[in-house]
Scaffold this active site. Structure first.
Site, PDB file in Angstrom:
ATOM      1  N   CYS A 150      -0.003   0.799   0.976  1.00 10.88           N
ATOM      2  CA  CYS A 150      -0.839   1.945   1.357  1.00 10.88           C
ATOM      3  C   CYS A 150      -0.985   2.040   2.874  1.00 10.88           C
ATOM      4  O   CYS A 150      -1.430   3.045   3.392  1.00 10.88           O
ATOM      5  CB  CYS A 150      -2.216   1.826   0.730  1.00 10.88           C
TER       6      CYS A 150
ATOM      7  N   PHE B  59      -0.532  -1.242  -8.617  1.00 10.40           N
ATOM      8  CA  PHE B  59       0.575  -2.191  -8.822  1.00 10.40           C
ATOM      9  C   PHE B  59       1.013  -2.873  -7.529  1.00 10.40           C
ATOM     10  O   PHE B  59       1.597  -3.952  -7.559  1.00 10.40           O
ATOM     11  CB  PHE B  59       1.786  -1.461  -9.443  1.00 10.40           C
TER      12      PHE B  59
ATOM     13  N   SER C 133      -3.765   5.833  -6.571  1.00 10.08           N
ATOM     14  CA  SER C 133      -3.340   7.109  -5.987  1.00 10.08           C
ATOM     15  C   SER C 133      -4.543   8.056  -5.857  1.00 10.08           C
ATOM     16  O   SER C 133      -5.553   7.904  -6.559  1.00 10.08           O
ATOM     17  CB  SER C 133      -2.261   7.727  -6.873  1.00 10.08           C
TER      18      SER C 133
ATOM     19  N   LYS D 200      -9.424  -4.793 -14.099  1.00 13.41           N
ATOM     20  CA  LYS D 200      -8.384  -4.057 -14.845  1.00 13.41           C
ATOM     21  C   LYS D 200      -7.188  -3.909 -13.906  1.00 13.41           C
ATOM     22  O   LYS D 200      -7.138  -3.024 -13.063  1.00 13.41           O
ATOM     23  CB  LYS D 200      -8.937  -2.672 -15.235  1.00 13.41           C
TER      24      LYS D 200
ATOM     25  N   GLU E  52       2.875  11.760  -0.588  1.00 16.06           N
ATOM     26  CA  GLU E  52       2.983  10.303  -0.416  1.00 16.06           C
ATOM     27  C   GLU E  52       4.176   9.851  -1.260  1.00 16.06           C
ATOM     28  O   GLU E  52       4.162   9.988  -2.486  1.00 16.06           O
ATOM     29  CB  GLU E  52       1.711   9.603  -0.923  1.00 16.06           C
TER      30      GLU E  52
ATOM     31  N   GLU F  92      -0.899  -2.068 -15.171  1.00 13.44           N
ATOM     32  CA  GLU F  92      -0.105  -2.494 -16.334  1.00 13.44           C
ATOM     33  C   GLU F  92       1.343  -2.814 -15.936  1.00 13.44           C
ATOM     34  O   GLU F  92       2.102  -3.349 -16.730  1.00 13.44           O
ATOM     35  CB  GLU F  92      -0.162  -1.443 -17.446  1.00 13.44           C
TER      36      GLU F  92
HETATM   37  P1  NAD Z   1      -2.155   4.603  -9.843  1.00  6.57           P
HETATM   38  O1  NAD Z   1      -3.162   5.572  -9.357  1.00  6.57           O
HETATM   39  O2  NAD Z   1      -1.048   5.083 -10.710  1.00  6.57           O
HETATM   40  O3  NAD Z   1      -2.865   3.418 -10.658  1.00  6.57           O
HETATM   41  C1  NAD Z   1      -3.990   2.738 -10.157  1.00  6.57           C
HETATM   42  C2  NAD Z   1      -4.812   2.227 -11.335  1.00  6.57           C
HETATM   43  O4  NAD Z   1      -5.274   3.353 -12.084  1.00  6.57           O
HETATM   44  C3  NAD Z   1      -4.026   1.344 -12.279  1.00  6.57           C
HETATM   45  O5  NAD Z   1      -4.832   0.268 -12.694  1.00  6.57           O
HETATM   46  C4  NAD Z   1      -3.682   2.270 -13.435  1.00  6.57           C
HETATM   47  O6  NAD Z   1      -3.585   1.607 -14.662  1.00  6.57           O
HETATM   48  C5  NAD Z   1      -4.851   3.230 -13.444  1.00  6.57           C
HETATM   49  N1  NAD Z   1      -4.488   4.577 -13.925  1.00  6.57           N
HETATM   50  C6  NAD Z   1      -3.251   5.148 -13.906  1.00  6.57           C
HETATM   51  N2  NAD Z   1      -3.313   6.387 -14.428  1.00  6.57           N
HETATM   52  C7  NAD Z   1      -4.600   6.609 -14.761  1.00  6.57           C
HETATM   53  C8  NAD Z   1      -5.287   7.720 -15.332  1.00  6.57           C
HETATM   54  N3  NAD Z   1      -4.653   8.852 -15.657  1.00  6.57           N
HETATM   55  N4  NAD Z   1      -6.623   7.609 -15.536  1.00  6.57           N
HETATM   56  C9  NAD Z   1      -7.273   6.484 -15.192  1.00  6.57           C
HETATM   57  N5  NAD Z   1      -6.660   5.407 -14.656  1.00  6.57           N
HETATM   58  C10 NAD Z   1      -5.347   5.466 -14.440  1.00  6.57           C
HETATM   59  O7  NAD Z   1      -1.579   3.860  -8.523  1.00  6.57           O
HETATM   60  P2  NAD Z   1      -0.358   2.856  -8.441  1.00  6.57           P
HETATM   61  O8  NAD Z   1       0.904   3.615  -8.593  1.00  6.57           O
HETATM   62  O9  NAD Z   1      -0.598   1.673  -9.299  1.00  6.57           O
HETATM   63  O10 NAD Z   1      -0.518   2.358  -6.920  1.00  6.57           O
HETATM   64  C11 NAD Z   1      -0.009   3.062  -5.828  1.00  6.57           C
HETATM   65  C12 NAD Z   1      -1.059   3.956  -5.220  1.00  6.57           C
HETATM   66  O11 NAD Z   1      -2.188   3.183  -4.807  1.00  6.57           O
HETATM   67  C13 NAD Z   1      -0.580   4.655  -3.952  1.00  6.57           C
HETATM   68  O12 NAD Z   1      -1.047   5.968  -3.973  1.00  6.57           O
HETATM   69  C14 NAD Z   1      -1.204   3.844  -2.834  1.00  6.57           C
HETATM   70  O13 NAD Z   1      -1.383   4.536  -1.613  1.00  6.57           O
HETATM   71  C15 NAD Z   1      -2.514   3.505  -3.451  1.00  6.57           C
HETATM   72  N6  NAD Z   1      -3.115   2.353  -2.783  1.00  6.57           N
HETATM   73  C16 NAD Z   1      -4.149   2.610  -1.924  1.00  6.57           C
HETATM   74  C17 NAD Z   1      -4.723   1.576  -1.239  1.00  6.57           C
HETATM   75  C18 NAD Z   1      -5.850   1.821  -0.291  1.00  6.57           C
HETATM   76  O14 NAD Z   1      -6.421   0.869   0.196  1.00  6.57           O
HETATM   77  N7  NAD Z   1      -6.231   3.047  -0.004  1.00  6.57           N
HETATM   78  C19 NAD Z   1      -4.262   0.258  -1.433  1.00  6.57           C
HETATM   79  C20 NAD Z   1      -3.206   0.047  -2.315  1.00  6.57           C
HETATM   80  C21 NAD Z   1      -2.638   1.111  -2.987  1.00  6.57           C
END
Ligand code: NAD
Length: 504
Positions: free
Chosen positions: A286, A154, A231, A178, A386, A181
């Site tokens: 991040c 997000f 994450s 994808k 985090e 959401e």
């Molecule tokens: P998230 O892991 O909740 O979601 C990421 C994606 O995975 C979304 O598209 C979501 O719909 C999907 N998703 C969520 N739950 C899932 C599940 N159980 N099974 C499969 N897919 C699922 O992350 P977020 O809250 O949207 O974003 C924040 C996180 O992203 C933080 O941990 C941040 O550090 C990380 N991030 C990392 C980088 C990097 O370059 N390393 C960059 C940006 C964000």
């Protein structure tokens, strides 16, 4: 009183909006007001098949489109994006909450990857060696993979997808994106822009949804590679499930970024940078700095300078020229506030308390002001987890070695920064730390598009980092061709030779 139901935010397949048939939706909110502004479609497996099918149908023709034509279309996309970036920034602010200026910065960083992808003819050039053996030549080439899936978080609804899709498309792949959401509209806006730029239908597609959509992408035999950002637990899951299924996967995960300040640093510069990097985008980056490590006797002085600056920040609606916006959802806001309470209960000193913020915005927004915690120790949850919010934790150590040991003991390895006046100390630090991206007197060392972005340890699963030459490699596969063409005038014969060639 009549009430209109919020509009459906659809999928995008074969150049057109697709409502899907699952019947499942999720609310999308404006975090600055708390109002529900849309309902995003959540795919079921048949919706996923429909969208992936559009990408599959377009794959061969796009892979066979000339480099010249592909580059022209990427360039046209770049031109349109640059001309209309304010529109996209406004969409990001409305669903994510970050301030407009920061949203514009996000688009500009994404645009840099599009710039990079405009150079794809040069990036795809192979090698050629003449006469490796008598009359034998060798050349190499890189070809697209087919359909690739991009799953994004997000916090950067435009920039993170743009880490991947400009290169994937320029290299001749078709894409299913994808998005999160929580802020799904930016992806649809970019899909329309691609259509305007002349991209053939089916080359760029959007699949809206949650875990069901992610699993469908991972499990589809038509999808050859997955780029995931999110994450750490989900990144690990996507990497394991995808690679067990034989896919090429790069899965970028979470972070806990340290900023180490040595006693010889310019403390005013360090304080400015700590505040900007800790609280920009409400800490939902991040590469945000969340752990400030002070070395030696500077701690009181530095904390006072940071506190003074933190108190000047204006939290509020991102459309009103404030410094920091709301958090993305109410649940996330409450979770971050819970971490502050847990830190306080564990003995951390709350120097600036964001829970007391008086925002410039609607009462129902998801507000939490910038928070500064001092005297944090490594076992507290504000340090081990985090948090992904506007919380800057100060840890005090006595020596450089202690600082490096702290950084290296952390399970994440995304970004780190050192602030010092000593080139020798900085040079030693960049060698010693087990982290993928390092800043020297720079707090958020996000590499430019022509370098590659990626962390170590729990911050990235897979071998390839994003964009730069590693991105080009990730979205292509290599072939090496060895050929023998005799001179038609002499018609040489090679004769029989069953042994491995020795005489060249
Ligand atoms: P998230 O892991 O909740 O979601 C990421 C994606 O995975 C979304 O598209 C979501 O719909 C999907 N998703 C969520 N739950 C899932 C599940 N159980 N099974 C499969 N897919 C699922 O992350 P977020 O809250 O949207 O974003 C924040 C996180 O992203 C933080 O941990 C941040 O550090 C990380 N991030 C990392 C980088 C990097 O370059 N390393 C960059 C940006 C964000």
């Amino acid at each position: 009183m009549s009430q209109t139901s919020p509009a459906l935010i659809t999928h995008w397949a074969a150049g057109t909006a697709y409502a899907g048939r699952s019947g499942r939706t999720a609310d999308v909110t404006n975090p600055a007001t708390g109002a529900v502004t849309g309902r995003v479609a959540l795919a079921d497996t048949s919706d996923a098949e429909h969208v992936i099918g559009a990408a599959r149908a377009a794959a061969t023709a796009w892979a066979n489109t000339s480099l010249a034509r592909r580059t022209q279309i990427v360039f046209a996309f770049r031109h349109l994006l640059d001309a209309r970036k304010e529109e996209l920034a406004a969409i990001i602010t409305a669903e994510h909450g970050k301030v407009l200026d920061d949203a514009l910065g996000e688009v500009s960083r994404g645009l840099e990857v599009v710039d990079f992808a405009c150079g794809i003819p040069h990036l795809l050039k192979g090698g050629y060696s003449e006469d490796v053996s008598t009359g034998v030549d060798v050349h190499s080439k890189r070809q697209p993979l087919g359909v690739v899936g991009i799953i994004s978080p997000f916090n950067f609804p435009a920039m993170v997808p743009m880490w991947f899709f400009p290169i994937a498309i320029a290299a001749g792949n078709t894409v299913v994106l994808k998005p999160s959401e929580k802020d799904p509209t930016a992806a649809l806006w970019m899909a329309r822009l691609w259509r305007e730029a002349g991209l053939p239908d089916g080359v760029f597609n959007v699949l809206q949804g949650d875990k069901v959509a992610v699993d469908a992408l991972i499990d589809s035999p038509d999808v050859k590679a997955i780029s995931f950002v999110g994450s750490t637990p989900i990144a690990r899951y996507v990497y394991e499930r995808g690679s067990q299924g034989g896919k090429r996967v790069q899965a970028l995960g979470g972070a806990k970024n340290h900023m180490v300040v040595l006693p010889d640093a310019d403390l005013d510069h360090a304080a400015d940078q700590a505040v900007s990097a800790g609280f920009g985008s409400a800490g939902e980056r991040c590469m945000a700095i969340s752990a400030l490590v002070t070395v030696g006797p500077i701690a009181d002085d530095l904390v006072a300078k940071i506190a003074d600056r933190t108190r000047t920040l204006r939290t509020g609606d991102g459309t009103r020229g404030t410094d920091m916006g709301p958090l993305v959802t109410r649940e996330h806001r409450d979770k971050v506030a819970g971490y502050v309470a847990a830190g306080e209960a564990a003995g951390a000193k709350v120097v600036v308390d964001g829970r007391e913020v008086r925002p410039d915005g609607a009462a129902d927004g998801f507000w939490l002001g910038p928070t500064l915690l001092d005297q944090v120790t490594p076992e507290m949850s504000v340090y081990t987890d985090e948090i992904f919010g506007p919380v800057l934790s100060v840890l005090r150590v006595d020596s450089y070695d202690e600082a490096v040991a702290l950084v290296n003991a952390n399970p994440y390895g995304n970004g780190v920064a050192i602030f010092t006046a000593s080139g020798g100390a900085a040079r030693k630090f960049e060698h010693d730390v087990e982290v993928g991206m390092i800043g020297v007197n720079v707090p958020i060392p996000v590499p430019m598009a022509y370098y590659s972005f990626g962390g170590w340890k729990n911050s990235l699963f897979g071998d390839s980092h994003a964009h730069g030459t590693e991105g080009v490699h990730f979205f292509t596969r290599g072939k090496v061709v060895t050929s023998r063409w005799g001179d038609p005038a002499t018609r040489p014969t090679s004769g029989l030779e069953l042994a491995f060639p020795k005489n060249h």
